[in-house]
Design a protein around this motif. Sequence first.
Motif, PDB file in Angstrom:
ATOM      1  N   VAL A 199       1.929  -3.718 -18.136  1.00 22.54           N
ATOM      2  CA  VAL A 199       2.369  -4.497 -16.821  1.00 22.54           C
ATOM      3  C   VAL A 199       1.432  -4.418 -15.762  1.00 22.54           C
ATOM      4  CG1 VAL A 199       4.414  -4.936 -15.387  1.00 22.54           C
ATOM      5  CG2 VAL A 199       4.924  -3.741 -17.722  1.00 22.54           C
ATOM      6  N   ARG A 200       1.087  -5.710 -15.402  1.00 25.75           N
ATOM      7  CA  ARG A 200       0.157  -5.692 -14.492  1.00 25.75           C
ATOM      8  C   ARG A 200       0.660  -5.953 -12.912  1.00 25.75           C
ATOM      9  NH1 ARG A 200      -3.434  -3.235 -16.832  1.00 25.75           N
ATOM     10  NH2 ARG A 200      -5.231  -4.227 -14.967  1.00 25.75           N
ATOM     11  N   GLU A 201      -0.058  -5.847 -11.851  1.00 23.14           N
ATOM     12  CA  GLU A 201       0.533  -5.741 -10.607  1.00 23.14           C
ATOM     13  C   GLU A 201       0.426  -6.977  -9.988  1.00 23.14           C
ATOM     14  OE1 GLU A 201      -1.612  -3.254 -11.472  1.00 23.14           O
ATOM     15  OE2 GLU A 201      -0.197  -1.825 -11.558  1.00 23.14           O
ATOM     16  N   ASP A 202       1.217  -7.969 -10.534  1.00 23.17           N
ATOM     17  CA  ASP A 202       1.694  -9.254  -9.901  1.00 23.17           C
ATOM     18  C   ASP A 202       2.512  -9.324  -8.711  1.00 23.17           C
ATOM     19  OD1 ASP A 202       3.908  -8.866 -10.902  1.00 23.17           O
ATOM     20  OD2 ASP A 202       3.813 -10.516 -12.348  1.00 23.17           O
ATOM     21  N   ILE A 203       2.750 -10.330  -8.202  1.00 20.67           N
ATOM     22  CA  ILE A 203       3.568 -10.433  -6.951  1.00 20.67           C
ATOM     23  C   ILE A 203       5.109  -9.747  -7.260  1.00 20.67           C
ATOM     24  CG2 ILE A 203       4.656 -12.707  -7.462  1.00 20.67           C
ATOM     25  CD1 ILE A 203       3.856 -11.086  -3.978  1.00 20.67           C
ATOM     26  N   THR A 204       5.233  -9.727  -8.303  1.00 20.33           N
ATOM     27  CA  THR A 204       6.690  -9.142  -8.497  1.00 20.33           C
ATOM     28  C   THR A 204       6.600  -7.724  -8.458  1.00 20.33           C
ATOM     29  OG1 THR A 204       6.392  -9.097 -10.815  1.00 20.33           O
ATOM     30  CG2 THR A 204       7.405 -11.296 -10.208  1.00 20.33           C
ATOM     31  N   ILE A 205       5.496  -7.025  -8.595  1.00 18.30           N
ATOM     32  CA  ILE A 205       5.447  -5.646  -8.491  1.00 18.30           C
ATOM     33  C   ILE A 205       4.770  -5.379  -7.211  1.00 18.30           C
ATOM     34  CG2 ILE A 205       3.961  -3.711  -9.361  1.00 18.30           C
ATOM     35  CD1 ILE A 205       6.115  -4.627 -11.758  1.00 18.30           C
ATOM     36  N   SER A 206       3.856  -5.895  -6.679  1.00 15.28           N
ATOM     37  CA  SER A 206       3.264  -5.656  -5.156  1.00 15.28           C
ATOM     38  C   SER A 206       4.384  -5.993  -4.171  1.00 15.28           C
ATOM     39  CB  SER A 206       2.004  -6.347  -5.107  1.00 15.28           C
ATOM     40  OG  SER A 206       2.114  -7.821  -5.148  1.00 15.28           O
ATOM     41  N   ARG A 219      14.486   5.210  -4.424  1.00 18.50           N
ATOM     42  CA  ARG A 219      13.871   5.927  -5.101  1.00 18.50           C
ATOM     43  C   ARG A 219      12.909   5.319  -6.466  1.00 18.50           C
ATOM     44  NH1 ARG A 219      19.045   8.398  -5.425  1.00 18.50           N
ATOM     45  NH2 ARG A 219      19.309   8.118  -7.628  1.00 18.50           N
ATOM     46  N   LEU A 220      13.497   4.081  -6.948  1.00 21.63           N
ATOM     47  CA  LEU A 220      12.607   3.288  -7.823  1.00 21.63           C
ATOM     48  C   LEU A 220      11.601   2.784  -7.178  1.00 21.63           C
ATOM     49  CD1 LEU A 220      13.526   2.291 -10.706  1.00 21.63           C
ATOM     50  CD2 LEU A 220      14.474   0.326  -9.813  1.00 21.63           C
ATOM     51  N   VAL A 221      11.605   2.259  -6.223  1.00 18.56           N
ATOM     52  CA  VAL A 221      10.433   1.579  -5.286  1.00 18.56           C
ATOM     53  C   VAL A 221       9.563   2.509  -5.011  1.00 18.56           C
ATOM     54  CG1 VAL A 221      11.858  -0.612  -5.018  1.00 18.56           C
ATOM     55  CG2 VAL A 221      11.644   1.149  -3.168  1.00 18.56           C
ATOM     56  N   SER A 222      10.100   3.830  -4.544  1.00 17.67           N
ATOM     57  CA  SER A 222       9.028   4.743  -4.161  1.00 17.67           C
ATOM     58  C   SER A 222       8.078   5.134  -5.199  1.00 17.67           C
ATOM     59  CB  SER A 222       9.711   5.926  -3.462  1.00 17.67           C
ATOM     60  OG  SER A 222      10.444   6.750  -4.829  1.00 17.67           O
ATOM     61  N   GLN A 223       8.516   4.916  -6.490  1.00 18.86           N
ATOM     62  CA  GLN A 223       7.604   5.374  -7.577  1.00 18.86           C
ATOM     63  C   GLN A 223       6.707   3.972  -8.018  1.00 18.86           C
ATOM     64  OE1 GLN A 223       7.258   8.110  -9.710  1.00 18.86           O
ATOM     65  NE2 GLN A 223       8.342   8.594  -8.013  1.00 18.86           N
ATOM     66  N   MET A 224       7.298   2.999  -7.533  1.00 22.56           N
ATOM     67  CA  MET A 224       6.408   1.787  -7.581  1.00 22.56           C
ATOM     68  C   MET A 224       5.333   1.575  -6.747  1.00 22.56           C
ATOM     69  SD  MET A 224       8.023  -0.650  -9.859  1.00 22.56           S
ATOM     70  CE  MET A 224       7.519  -2.195  -8.979  1.00 22.56           C
ATOM     71  N   ALA A 225       5.568   2.432  -5.525  1.00 22.98           N
ATOM     72  CA  ALA A 225       4.488   2.223  -4.591  1.00 22.98           C
ATOM     73  C   ALA A 225       3.374   3.130  -5.316  1.00 22.98           C
ATOM     74  CB  ALA A 225       5.190   2.701  -3.229  1.00 22.98           C
ATOM     75  N   MET A 241      -0.869   2.827  -6.520  1.00 23.32           N
ATOM     76  CA  MET A 241      -2.006   3.393  -6.147  1.00 23.32           C
ATOM     77  C   MET A 241      -2.803   4.116  -7.388  1.00 23.32           C
ATOM     78  SD  MET A 241      -0.631   5.478  -2.741  1.00 23.32           S
ATOM     79  CE  MET A 241       0.661   4.842  -1.807  1.00 23.32           C
ATOM     80  N   MET A 242      -2.120   4.510  -8.086  1.00 23.13           N
ATOM     81  CA  MET A 242      -2.647   5.442  -9.299  1.00 23.13           C
ATOM     82  C   MET A 242      -2.983   4.422 -10.242  1.00 23.13           C
ATOM     83  SD  MET A 242       0.238   8.573  -9.732  1.00 23.13           S
ATOM     84  CE  MET A 242      -0.645   9.472 -10.589  1.00 23.13           C
ATOM     85  N   SER A 243      -2.380   3.261 -10.181  1.00 21.84           N
ATOM     86  CA  SER A 243      -3.178   2.200 -11.135  1.00 21.84           C
ATOM     87  C   SER A 243      -4.630   1.843 -10.677  1.00 21.84           C
ATOM     88  CB  SER A 243      -2.322   1.099 -11.171  1.00 21.84           C
ATOM     89  OG  SER A 243      -2.876  -0.291 -11.978  1.00 21.84           O
ATOM     90  N   ASN A 244      -4.559   1.689  -9.162  1.00 24.00           N
ATOM     91  CA  ASN A 244      -6.088   1.443  -8.625  1.00 24.00           C
ATOM     92  C   ASN A 244      -7.151   2.545  -8.930  1.00 24.00           C
ATOM     93  OD1 ASN A 244      -4.941  -0.905  -7.504  1.00 24.00           O
ATOM     94  ND2 ASN A 244      -4.580  -0.085  -5.740  1.00 24.00           N
ATOM     95  N   GLN A 273      -4.206   7.761   1.041  1.00 24.22           N
ATOM     96  CA  GLN A 273      -3.032   6.793   0.930  1.00 24.22           C
ATOM     97  C   GLN A 273      -1.699   7.431   0.225  1.00 24.22           C
ATOM     98  OE1 GLN A 273      -4.165   3.370  -1.328  1.00 24.22           O
ATOM     99  NE2 GLN A 273      -5.976   3.159  -0.464  1.00 24.22           N
ATOM    100  N   ILE A 274      -2.252   8.543  -0.624  1.00 23.39           N
ATOM    101  CA  ILE A 274      -1.049   9.382  -1.228  1.00 23.39           C
ATOM    102  C   ILE A 274      -0.461  10.387  -0.279  1.00 23.39           C
ATOM    103  CG2 ILE A 274      -0.865  11.237  -2.938  1.00 23.39           C
ATOM    104  CD1 ILE A 274      -3.145  10.111  -4.465  1.00 23.39           C
ATOM    105  N   ASP A 275      -1.365  10.964   0.626  1.00 21.20           N
ATOM    106  CA  ASP A 275      -0.243  11.792   1.869  1.00 21.20           C
ATOM    107  C   ASP A 275       0.580  10.845   2.715  1.00 21.20           C
ATOM    108  OD1 ASP A 275      -1.913  14.075   1.120  1.00 21.20           O
ATOM    109  OD2 ASP A 275      -3.520  13.614   2.424  1.00 21.20           O
TER     110      ASP A 275
END
Length: 364
Positions: free
Chosen positions: A70-77, A94-100, A104-107, A134-136
């Motif tokens: 799954v790539r980071e298109d607009i539905t993800i970003s 909680r779900l979108v916190s993991q998304m965020a 970063m980790m994908s980058n 960014q992680i901090d």
Amino acid sequence: MCIGAYWLHDISWTLSGYAIRRATEANLSANYHRLLSKGGEEDLDSMRIWYVLYICDHHLSILYGRPSIVREDITISGWEKLMKVPGFAESDKRLVSQMALLTMMSNVRELFGPDTGEPVPQAFAPQLTNYSRQIDQWMGYWTTELLKLHQHIGEFPTKGVILHHHLAKLHLHSHVFRGLKGTPVPPHFQGSASAAVSAATSTVEMLLADYDIRESLVGIPHYLISMIAFACVFLLKVASQHSGQYIDDTVVYDLTTKAVQQFRATSVGKWHLVHMMAEGLEKLVASRTTKPTANHDQRILPATSQAGPAFEHSPHMTSMAASNGFYEGDPLNNGFEEDFGLGTSSFLSIQPGELDFNFPGFAL
């Protein structure tokens, strides 16, 4: 399929890939725009499933060292926009916190790429600093956002943020050990090396000290259990390759011993991943780490508690694992490029009931 992908470690990659394919055929991600325009509960449910699949996919990419699907298109970003739609709940936070975090980790994975056995270029040092910052910032924001107490999971959301913060830091900074072949970490990466050891240490210490984290071992997805075990292996191998430089060897042995005891003390069935992790860690400590006391051959003893059934060895499984190369080589006497390269890890696809970290290839 989502449930299986999160909790059945031996078939998680297959289930996740198949579930993503079915979700793509159903065009689940298209509900993002419909949700923003008219906001329906069915559309929100579809996006929840899509985000659950994204998270699982990226967890497995970290564990297996494989490209995510799954790539980071607009539905993800564009997850922040969903926080304003009607029906957005605390669980969705909680779900979108993991998304965020996983974005970063994908980058990070895109930056470092697959492990080629070569050291990380010095030019990556500024990016390491930037991603670490960014992680901090992520932790600072979400520890505040997820402060609400929950009836069934209590304070775990906030503590989970802290745990994920440690694991993300470990994932990021451990890259600097790539391709060193036993040589010292370059001066420009000394800060990252120390940060990786600190993150691994904090991960294990949090497991041992926090009641909620210990209790959660029964039900958390296998990604978290695997990463906690990886923190232990990381410390053991750093102690072996860089003895006393970043952490006292006695501290490493003590933390790993206690982690094994905690894994064994978790009251679950004998095939649960925590018992497999305990077995693998125990073997690694027993064969590769010298206990800093007079009794050098003392074996780690299981904690006396209401643990699941005793771990049983299967000669058939052992021979199968050996034939697949899981017991070959002498990884702690080699450089990190073979046993600690951030490439594909096969330890999640071993035979049921048998786990051994003492083989070339254990990595992120």
